[in-house]
Design an enzyme around this catalytic site. Structure first.
Site, mmCIF file in Angstrom:
data_model
loop_
_atom_site.group_PDB
_atom_site.id
_atom_site.type_symbol
_atom_site.label_atom_id
_atom_site.label_comp_id
_atom_site.label_asym_id
_atom_site.label_seq_id
_atom_site.Cartn_x
_atom_site.Cartn_y
_atom_site.Cartn_z
ATOM 1 N N GLU A 68 0.827 -1.199 0.000
ATOM 2 C CA GLU A 68 0.000 0.000 0.000
ATOM 3 C C GLU A 68 0.867 1.257 0.000
ATOM 4 O O GLU A 68 0.587 2.218 -0.732
ATOM 5 C CB GLU A 68 -0.924 -0.016 1.222
ATOM 6 C CG GLU A 68 -1.613 1.308 1.545
ATOM 7 C CD GLU A 68 -2.584 1.774 0.483
ATOM 8 O OE1 GLU A 68 -3.002 2.947 0.562
ATOM 9 O OE2 GLU A 68 -2.915 0.984 -0.423
ATOM 10 N N HIS A 115 -21.506 -8.852 -16.695
ATOM 11 C CA HIS A 115 -20.241 -8.340 -17.224
ATOM 12 C C HIS A 115 -19.826 -9.092 -18.488
ATOM 13 O O HIS A 115 -19.352 -8.483 -19.454
ATOM 14 C CB HIS A 115 -19.157 -8.455 -16.155
ATOM 15 C CG HIS A 115 -17.809 -7.979 -16.613
ATOM 16 N ND1 HIS A 115 -17.562 -6.687 -17.026
ATOM 17 C CD2 HIS A 115 -16.619 -8.634 -16.720
ATOM 18 C CE1 HIS A 115 -16.309 -6.552 -17.358
ATOM 19 N NE2 HIS A 115 -15.712 -7.719 -17.195
#
Length: 312
Positions: free
Chosen positions: A58, A216
């Site tokens: 991160e 999708h």
């Protein structure tokens, strides 16, 4: 005239934006979004956090994003300084660099907000959508530097019928991208086992993760058909003085690759390491596809044939 130094600067910003986008996808796919807790820009209250896989991943994403922000700011300033004396001829780099800077800033604020105030999956999917616009802007700048590397080029007239088709296809493509990002943030990629059938059915039960993934898939199939139709139309009506046919051909090739990568992605859902890799490949293909598609939209708008005159 475009200098080699400015082109290299633009390429560096494009590569940097791609790294930011892929790093963000990697953070999401590994569940590292909370790797620095609720702190921003620090990580667990430290400038250099204690090592854990999630925190370093991160924090690395934040560092790369910050460096890319500086790089994009530099490109924007360079574009202004180089072309401010001839804005009528060289106005495109202003827009591309400016949009890249704008959406980079928005992307950074959304990333910070996601850390300080945890967001819902629909909002996080928008974050990816902002990232892909920022990348497309830097990619368009790179394409422009190669197109005008020897100075202003001969102007060609593009049939007006191309623009609406390209625009509708690009908007729909963005919707399909959003659906894919939503699946990633809701961790529902395993909703359909097998490909092209979903759980062994042509039309599965439209509930939960299965319904989301199936929608999708159908949306991606429609996008592929739309891109094939766009390619056929461009090839039919364009003299291709501006290379639109070759660009449309690249988009067609990439949508086929994207569909195949989607099938590969489905086959690796149960394998965490392979799933991360195939997910990044899936993201890499779609960002390139969207960037080229936007280039077709912009060129078909700028060079469109004026009604009743046959001129720009």
């Amino acid at each position: 005239m475009v200098t080699g130094r400015f082109r290299a600067f633009a390429i560096a910003s494009c590569i940097g934006m791609l790294l930011v986008l892929l790093a963000g996808a990697l953070v999401t796919n590994t569940g590292s979004g909370r790797g620095c807790g609720d702190d921003w820009p620090l990580c667990h209250g430290k400038f250099i956090p204690a090592y854990t896989f999630e925190s370093m991943l991160e924090y690395s994403h934040r560092v790369v994003s910050a460096l890319e922000g500086i790089l994009v700011l530099g490109v924007t300033i360079a574009a202004y300084r180089m072309y401010k004396r001839n804005p009528d001829v060289y106005k495109e780099p202003y827009y591309y660099a400016g949009f890249a800077l704008l959406f980079t800033v928005i992307q950074a604020f959304m990333g910070a907000a996601a850390v300080l105030w945890p967001q819902s999956p629909p909002i996080m999917a928008i974050h990816f959508g902002i990232s892909i616009i920022a990348f497309a802007a830097t990619m368009l700048l790179v394409i422009w530097t190669y197109r005008v590397r020897k100075g202003p080029q001969k102007t060609f007239v593009v049939p007006r019928s191309i623009l609406p088709r390209a625009l509708i296809t690009s908007v729909y493509c963005y919707v399909v991208i959003y659906l894919g990002a939503f699946i990633r943030h809701t961790e529902t990629a395993g909703g359909c086992e097998g490909w092209p059938l979903c759980n062994g059915q042509v039309i599965p039960e439209m509930t939960g993760a299965t319904g989301i993934v199936f929608i999708h898939r159908v949306a991606a199939l429609i996008l592929a058909l739309m891109i094939a139709g766009l390619y056929y139309h461009v090839r039919k009506v364009s003299s291709d003085g501006e290379g639109l046919t070759s660009s449309a051909g690249w988009v067609l090739l990439l949508i086929v690759a994207q569909v195949m990568s989607g099938a590969w992605l489905t086959s690796t859902v149960g394998d965490e390491n392979w799933f991360i890799f195939t997910s990044l490949i899936h993201n890499l293909i779609i960002v390139g596809l969207f960037g080229i598609l936007m280039d077709i939209v912009i060129r078909s708008w700028r060079l469109r044939e004026r009604e009743g005159s046959g001129k720009l």
